[in-house]
Design a protein around this motif. Structure first.
Motif, mmCIF file in Angstrom:
data_model
loop_
_atom_site.group_PDB
_atom_site.id
_atom_site.type_symbol
_atom_site.label_atom_id
_atom_site.label_comp_id
_atom_site.label_asym_id
_atom_site.label_seq_id
_atom_site.Cartn_x
_atom_site.Cartn_y
_atom_site.Cartn_z
ATOM 1 N N ILE A 4 0.831 -1.215 0.000
ATOM 2 C CA ILE A 4 0.000 0.000 0.000
ATOM 3 C C ILE A 4 0.864 1.263 0.000
ATOM 4 C CG2 ILE A 4 -1.678 1.351 1.335
ATOM 5 C CD1 ILE A 4 -2.845 -1.184 0.035
ATOM 6 N N PHE A 5 1.839 1.335 0.925
ATOM 7 C CA PHE A 5 2.581 2.584 1.123
ATOM 8 C C PHE A 5 3.580 2.908 0.025
ATOM 9 C CE2 PHE A 5 1.712 1.966 5.861
ATOM 10 C CZ PHE A 5 0.647 2.846 5.840
ATOM 11 N N VAL A 6 4.228 1.904 -0.565
ATOM 12 C CA VAL A 6 5.230 2.198 -1.598
ATOM 13 C C VAL A 6 4.589 2.853 -2.832
ATOM 14 C CG1 VAL A 6 6.959 1.206 -3.165
ATOM 15 C CG2 VAL A 6 6.900 0.502 -0.756
ATOM 16 N N PRO A 7 3.513 2.297 -3.392
ATOM 17 C CA PRO A 7 2.893 2.982 -4.536
ATOM 18 C C PRO A 7 2.297 4.347 -4.166
ATOM 19 C CG PRO A 7 2.170 0.701 -4.450
ATOM 20 C CD PRO A 7 2.910 0.963 -3.180
ATOM 21 N N LEU A 8 1.741 4.458 -2.952
ATOM 22 C CA LEU A 8 1.204 5.759 -2.536
ATOM 23 C C LEU A 8 2.316 6.800 -2.445
ATOM 24 C CD1 LEU A 8 -1.471 4.945 0.205
ATOM 25 C CD2 LEU A 8 -1.852 5.929 -2.069
ATOM 26 N N LEU A 9 3.466 6.415 -1.902
ATOM 27 C CA LEU A 9 4.599 7.343 -1.866
ATOM 28 C C LEU A 9 5.009 7.726 -3.280
ATOM 29 C CD1 LEU A 9 6.939 8.931 -0.647
ATOM 30 C CD2 LEU A 9 8.220 6.770 -0.517
ATOM 31 N N GLY A 10 5.099 6.737 -4.168
ATOM 32 C CA GLY A 10 5.484 7.035 -5.551
ATOM 33 C C GLY A 10 4.544 8.022 -6.209
ATOM 34 N N LEU A 11 3.267 7.768 -6.099
ATOM 35 C CA LEU A 11 2.272 8.659 -6.694
ATOM 36 C C LEU A 11 2.312 10.041 -6.054
ATOM 37 C CD1 LEU A 11 -0.083 9.011 -8.665
ATOM 38 C CD2 LEU A 11 -1.593 8.141 -6.873
ATOM 39 N N VAL A 62 2.878 13.544 1.864
ATOM 40 C CA VAL A 62 4.101 13.033 1.232
ATOM 41 C C VAL A 62 5.181 12.840 2.292
ATOM 42 C CG1 VAL A 62 5.932 13.543 -0.442
ATOM 43 C CG2 VAL A 62 3.545 14.003 -1.020
ATOM 44 N N GLY A 63 5.261 13.759 3.245
ATOM 45 C CA GLY A 63 6.230 13.613 4.335
ATOM 46 C C GLY A 63 5.987 12.353 5.157
ATOM 47 N N LEU A 64 4.738 12.089 5.496
ATOM 48 C CA LEU A 64 4.412 10.877 6.255
ATOM 49 C C LEU A 64 4.692 9.616 5.437
ATOM 50 C CD1 LEU A 64 1.100 11.863 8.085
ATOM 51 C CD2 LEU A 64 3.368 11.513 9.096
ATOM 52 N N LEU A 65 4.307 9.642 4.176
ATOM 53 C CA LEU A 65 4.559 8.479 3.312
ATOM 54 C C LEU A 65 6.054 8.257 3.078
ATOM 55 C CD1 LEU A 65 1.685 8.941 0.720
ATOM 56 C CD2 LEU A 65 1.955 7.021 2.316
ATOM 57 N N ALA A 66 6.828 9.344 3.055
ATOM 58 C CA ALA A 66 8.279 9.230 2.866
ATOM 59 C C ALA A 66 8.933 8.509 4.037
ATOM 60 C CB ALA A 66 8.900 10.609 2.682
ATOM 61 N N ILE A 67 8.260 8.480 5.168
ATOM 62 C CA ILE A 67 8.751 7.735 6.328
ATOM 63 C C ILE A 67 8.103 6.348 6.378
ATOM 64 C CG2 ILE A 67 8.788 7.677 8.852
ATOM 65 C CD1 ILE A 67 8.893 10.829 8.635
ATOM 66 N N ALA A 68 6.791 6.295 6.184
ATOM 67 C CA ALA A 68 6.051 5.029 6.325
ATOM 68 C C ALA A 68 6.432 3.991 5.271
ATOM 69 C CB ALA A 68 4.545 5.293 6.263
ATOM 70 N N ALA A 69 6.628 4.408 4.026
ATOM 71 C CA ALA A 69 6.917 3.441 2.955
ATOM 72 C C ALA A 69 8.266 2.736 3.162
ATOM 73 C CB ALA A 69 6.837 4.110 1.589
ATOM 74 N N PRO A 70 9.361 3.472 3.390
ATOM 75 C CA PRO A 70 10.625 2.764 3.622
ATOM 76 C C PRO A 70 10.601 1.907 4.891
ATOM 77 C CG PRO A 70 11.063 5.038 3.041
ATOM 78 C CD PRO A 70 9.582 4.914 3.256
ATOM 79 N N VAL A 71 9.935 2.385 5.941
ATOM 80 C CA VAL A 71 9.854 1.582 7.166
ATOM 81 C C VAL A 71 9.076 0.291 6.897
ATOM 82 C CG1 VAL A 71 8.853 1.495 9.495
ATOM 83 C CG2 VAL A 71 10.174 3.492 8.774
ATOM 84 N N SER A 72 7.964 0.393 6.180
ATOM 85 C CA SER A 72 7.192 -0.813 5.884
ATOM 86 C C SER A 72 7.972 -1.763 4.976
ATOM 87 C CB SER A 72 5.830 -0.462 5.269
ATOM 88 O OG SER A 72 5.970 0.094 3.985
ATOM 89 N N ALA A 73 8.738 -1.216 4.038
ATOM 90 C CA ALA A 73 9.566 -2.064 3.168
ATOM 91 C C ALA A 73 10.672 -2.744 3.981
ATOM 92 C CB ALA A 73 10.162 -1.237 2.031
ATOM 93 N N LEU A 74 11.246 -2.030 4.936
ATOM 94 C CA LEU A 74 12.291 -2.613 5.775
ATOM 95 C C LEU A 74 11.732 -3.718 6.670
ATOM 96 C CD1 LEU A 74 15.180 -2.715 6.855
ATOM 97 C CD2 LEU A 74 14.524 -0.924 8.489
ATOM 98 N N VAL A 75 10.600 -3.466 7.317
ATOM 99 C CA VAL A 75 9.986 -4.478 8.176
ATOM 100 C C VAL A 75 9.618 -5.713 7.351
ATOM 101 C CG1 VAL A 75 7.981 -4.992 9.634
ATOM 102 C CG2 VAL A 75 9.202 -2.828 9.903
ATOM 103 N N THR A 76 9.117 -5.489 6.153
ATOM 104 C CA THR A 76 8.778 -6.608 5.269
ATOM 105 C C THR A 76 10.030 -7.397 4.902
ATOM 106 O OG1 THR A 76 6.887 -5.393 4.399
ATOM 107 C CG2 THR A 76 7.704 -7.225 3.071
#
Length: 149
Positions: free
Chosen positions: A11-18, A37-51
Motif C-alpha cells: 500500500i505505502f510504496v505505490p502511494l509514496l510514488g504517486l 508526502v512527508g508521512l509516506l516518505a517515512i512510512a513506505a521505507p519503514v514498511s519495506a524494511l519491516v517486510t
C-alpha cells in the motif's frame, strides 16, 4: 509475520510514488499535500524494511527446517534479491521526497525551476523503479507460494 506486514509495503510504496510524483510535478499542490508526502516518505521505507526483515527471518526458518526444494530456493533467492532492491529504491525515493518537502514547506516555489524539474525527474524515475521492483518481488513471492517447484 511476513505475510501480514508485506501488505503495508504494497500500500505505502505505490502511494509514496504517486504522491512524490504529484508533489514534484505540481508545485501549486504542495501546500495541500506536503504533510501526506512527508508521512509516506517515512512510512513506505519503514514498511519495506519491516517486510524485508520479516521475510529474511521466514526464509532462514524455512531453510533450517529443510522445507525448501532446490528449485524453490532459487525462486526464493530471487524473491529476496527483489525485496532488497525494493527496500533500497523505496528508501531513496523517501529521502528525495522528504528533502523536497523540507525545502519547499515554507515556499512551494522556493527552488529554481531547473532544480525543481531535476528533482521531479529523479522522483519519477525512483517511483517507477520502486513500483517495478515491488511488482517483481510480489510476483516472485507468489510464484514461491503458489507455483510448482
Amino acid at each position: 509475520m511476513h505475510i501480514l506486514v508485506l501488505h503495508a509495503a504494497v500500500i505505502f510504496v505505490p502511494l509514496l510514488g504517486l504522491g512524490a510524483i504529484v508533489y514534484g510535478l505540481v508545485p501549486a499542490w504542495r501546500p495541500k499535500m506536503g504533510w501526506a508526502v512527508g508521512l509516506l516518505a517515512i512510512a513506505a521505507p519503514v514498511s519495506a524494511l519491516v517486510t524485508k526483515l520479516s521475510g529474511t527471518e521466514f526464509y532462514e526458518r524455512l531453510l533450517s527446517e529443510e522445507r525448501v526444494s532446490p528449485a524453490g530456493k532459487v525462486i526464493l533467492d530471487g524473491h529476496m534479491a527483489n525485496g532488497t532492491t525494493t527496500f533500497w529504491l523505496t528508501l531513496a525515493l523517501g529521502v528525495v521526497a522528504l528533502a523536497l518537502v523540507a525545502l519547499t514547506t515554507r515556499n512551494p516555489r522556493a527552488l529554481p525551476k531547473i532544480a525543481d524539474l531535476g528533482i521531479a525527474l529523479v522522483l519519477v524515475v525512483l517511483a517507477g523503479l520502486s513500483a517495478y521492483y515491488l511488482f517483481e518481488t510480489g510476483d516472485s513471492g507468489a510464484t514461491a507460494v503458489w507455483g510448482t517447484y
